[in-house]
Write an enzyme that holds these catalytic residues in place. Structure first.
Site, short mmCIF file in Angstrom:
data_model
loop_
_atom_site.label_atom_id
_atom_site.label_comp_id
_atom_site.label_asym_id
_atom_site.label_seq_id
_atom_site.Cartn_x
_atom_site.Cartn_y
_atom_site.Cartn_z
N GLN A 34 -4.61 -1.26 9.60
CA GLN A 34 -4.59 -2.60 9.02
C GLN A 34 -5.23 -3.61 9.97
OE1 GLN A 34 -3.65 -3.25 5.92
NE2 GLN A 34 -3.89 -5.45 6.03
N LYS A 58 0.84 -1.21 0.00
CA LYS A 58 0.00 0.00 0.00
C LYS A 58 0.87 1.25 0.00
CE LYS A 58 -3.85 -2.40 2.18
NZ LYS A 58 -4.58 -2.76 3.39
N ASP A 101 -10.81 3.28 3.80
CA ASP A 101 -11.13 1.85 3.74
C ASP A 101 -12.63 1.63 3.57
OD1 ASP A 101 -9.28 -0.23 3.81
OD2 ASP A 101 -8.88 -0.01 5.95
#
Ligand code: GUN
Length: 283
Positions: free
Chosen positions: A97, A53, A120
């Site tokens: 995460q 990422k 997200d």
């Protein structure tokens, strides 16, 4: 018939070029889109994901910071970090995460992220926005699947889409996105008695279960479009999806491979969401 492959790497490349161009335009106005990636603990898969990422951000001209913390970090300390990032004007997107260590309430942490920075798309405000058709961030994996359908010019109106899997991250938001594009949507899951009876009716199938060979050729209507969200290992340790690719590609009209399908699109849509967050913050 052998299916046409929907190449996630190629589509990602195209979309990331667009992201880079839009990022340049923002930079000209003095704003560099910024993503903060927070990793707690040393889960090996998570380490690979966050590295990818951060690298993708760099490659597209986005600013990124990677914050790594010990698995022993307290929930209070993590919440304080999220709050600091909420208030950091150089950061437009925040990604914590998952999975988090068991002593941390992941949902509480997600809800602490400002919805304006929830790239997200996991916050309940984002989920609610998707459900009601309001502006908000869409979860990256199903959003990437929608872009793949768009890339083949697929019109979902009046089509029957079957989603296998009902997770908050993929299955449920996927169904809502397909519905928004006027598909008739069926969500199948572990308690669905006859999965094959459902998938045989489908014009579009999205497999998002996390189990090999959930979808085999005998379960697919000739000409259906098949999107494979699975990320599994086969007996030889090779990466594979939820779909029996070799069999299904002889029946479907279009299919996504694993690797090189939905996977790269997830990161691409994270970049798109981060850019979007920066554009919204600047306007
Ligand atoms: N863990 C596995 N996939 C994801 C993702 O897309 N976002 C976050 N935050 N964690 C994940």
């Amino acid at each position: 018939m052998t299916a046409q492959i929907i190449d996630g790497n190629q589509l990602s490349k195209q979309l990331r070029t667009e992201v880079a161009t839009r990022a340049q335009a923002l930079k000209a106005k003095g704003i560099t889109p910024g993503l903060a990636v927070v990793l707690v603990g040393d889960n090996p898969a998570s380490q690979v994901y966050v590295r990818n990422k951060v690298k993708a951000c760099e490659d597209s001209g986005l600013h990124s910071v990677l914050e790594k913390y010990e698995a022993t970090m307290t929930e209070a300390d993590l919440l304080a970090r999220v709050e600091a990032l909420n208030n950091d004007p150089a950061i437009h997107g925040i990604l914590v995460q998952l999975p988090l260590p068991a002593h941390i309430d992941a949902q509480k942490v997600i809800e602490a992220i400002s919805p304006a920075k929830d790239v997200d798309g996991f916050h309940i405000a984002s989920a609610g926005a998707l459900m009601t058709g309001m502006p908000g961030f869409w979860p990256c994996t199903p959003y990437g699947c929608m872009k793949m359908l768009e890339s083949i010019g697929y019109d979902l109106r009046g089509k029957h889409a079957v989603v296998i899997g009902r997770s908050n991250i993929v299955g449920k938001p996927m169904a809502l996105m397909l519905l928004q594009k006027n598909a008739t949507v069926t969500i199948c899951h572990s308690a669905t008695p006859d999965l094959k009876a459902m998938t045989l009716q489908a014009d579009v199938i999205v497999a998002a279960v996390g189990k090999r060979n959930v979808l085999t050729a005998d379960m697919v209507k000739p000409g259906a479009v098949v999107l494979d969200v699975g990320m599994n290992r086969n007996d030889e340790g090779k990466l594979c999806g939820d779909v029996d690719f070799e069999g299904v590609k002889e029946v479907a009209s279009h299919i996504t491979p694993v690797p090189g399908g939905v996977g790269p699109m997830t990161i691409t849509m994270l970049l798109v969401n981060t850019l979007e967050a920066a554009e919204r913050a600047s306007s």
